[in-house]
Design a protein around this motif. Structure first.
Motif, short mmCIF file in Angstrom:
data_model
loop_
_atom_site.label_atom_id
_atom_site.label_comp_id
_atom_site.label_asym_id
_atom_site.label_seq_id
_atom_site.Cartn_x
_atom_site.Cartn_y
_atom_site.Cartn_z
N HIS A 33 0.83 -1.20 0.00
CA HIS A 33 0.00 0.00 0.00
C HIS A 33 0.87 1.25 0.00
O HIS A 33 2.02 1.24 0.43
N VAL A 34 0.31 2.33 -0.46
CA VAL A 34 0.98 3.63 -0.55
C VAL A 34 1.11 4.21 0.85
O VAL A 34 0.16 4.19 1.63
N THR A 35 2.28 4.75 1.16
CA THR A 35 2.48 5.43 2.43
C THR A 35 1.96 6.87 2.33
O THR A 35 1.72 7.37 1.22
N VAL A 36 1.81 7.53 3.46
CA VAL A 36 1.37 8.92 3.45
C VAL A 36 2.37 9.78 2.69
O VAL A 36 2.00 10.66 1.91
N GLU A 37 3.65 9.50 2.89
CA GLU A 37 4.69 10.25 2.18
C GLU A 37 4.54 10.09 0.66
O GLU A 37 4.62 11.06 -0.09
N GLU A 38 4.29 8.86 0.22
CA GLU A 38 4.10 8.62 -1.22
C GLU A 38 2.83 9.29 -1.72
O GLU A 38 2.80 9.81 -2.85
N ALA A 39 1.79 9.30 -0.90
CA ALA A 39 0.55 9.97 -1.28
C ALA A 39 0.78 11.46 -1.49
O ALA A 39 0.32 12.04 -2.48
N LEU A 40 1.53 12.07 -0.58
CA LEU A 40 1.83 13.50 -0.72
C LEU A 40 2.70 13.77 -1.94
O LEU A 40 2.48 14.75 -2.64
N ARG A 41 3.66 12.88 -2.19
CA ARG A 41 4.49 13.05 -3.40
C ARG A 41 3.63 12.96 -4.65
O ARG A 41 3.82 13.72 -5.61
N ALA A 42 2.67 12.03 -4.66
CA ALA A 42 1.78 11.89 -5.81
C ALA A 42 0.96 13.15 -6.00
O ALA A 42 0.79 13.63 -7.14
N LEU A 43 0.44 13.71 -4.92
CA LEU A 43 -0.36 14.94 -5.02
C LEU A 43 0.49 16.09 -5.54
O LEU A 43 0.04 16.86 -6.39
N HIS A 44 1.70 16.23 -5.03
CA HIS A 44 2.58 17.30 -5.50
C HIS A 44 2.93 17.12 -6.97
O HIS A 44 2.95 18.08 -7.73
N ALA A 45 3.19 15.89 -7.37
CA ALA A 45 3.54 15.62 -8.77
C ALA A 45 2.37 15.95 -9.69
O ALA A 45 2.56 16.52 -10.77
N ARG A 46 1.16 15.60 -9.27
CA ARG A 46 -0.02 15.87 -10.09
C ARG A 46 -0.28 17.36 -10.25
O ARG A 46 -0.86 17.80 -11.24
#
Length: 88
Positions: free
Chosen positions: A7-20
Motif C-alpha cells: 500500500h501507498v504510504t502517506v509520504e508517497e501519497a503526498l508526493r503523488a499529489l505534489h507531482a499531479r
C-alpha cells in the motif's frame, strides 16, 4: 522496488499529489499504477488532498467574514484531532 500489493504510504501519497499539481506531472509510475488498482490507497490520497485543500484554503468558496480572525491554539488542536466539524 515496490511490490504490487504494497500500500501507498502517506509520504508517497503526498508526493503523488505534489507531482499531479505540477505542469510537467512528475508522478511516479509505480505509485500511480498502484493507485489505479487499489481503492483503499486512492481513498487515502483523496483524503490527503481534501485535508491539504482545507488546510491551505485552496478550495474555499466563501470568504471569511472576519479575515484577520485566527483560530485559537485550542481550536487548531480540535481541528487537527478531528473534534471540530467543518461548520465550526
Amino acid at each position: 522496488m515496490r511490490q504490487i500489493n504494497d500500500h501507498v504510504t502517506v509520504e508517497e501519497a503526498l508526493r503523488a499529489l505534489h507531482a499531479r499539481a505540477r505542469p510537467e506531472n512528475t508522478a511516479e509510475p509505480e505509485i500511480e499504477g498502484h493507485l489505479r488498482q487499489c481503492r483503499r490507497c486512492t481513498q487515502m490520497v483523496e483524503e490527503c488532498q481534501q485535508f491539504m485543500s482545507r488546510l491551505y484554503g485552496f478550495d474555499s468558496s466563501e470568504q471569511s467574514t472576519h479575515p484577520n480572525e485566527c483560530l485559537s491554539p485550542s481550536a487548531w488542536g480540535e481541528l487537527v484531532a478531528g473534534l471540530m466539524s467543518e461548520e465550526d
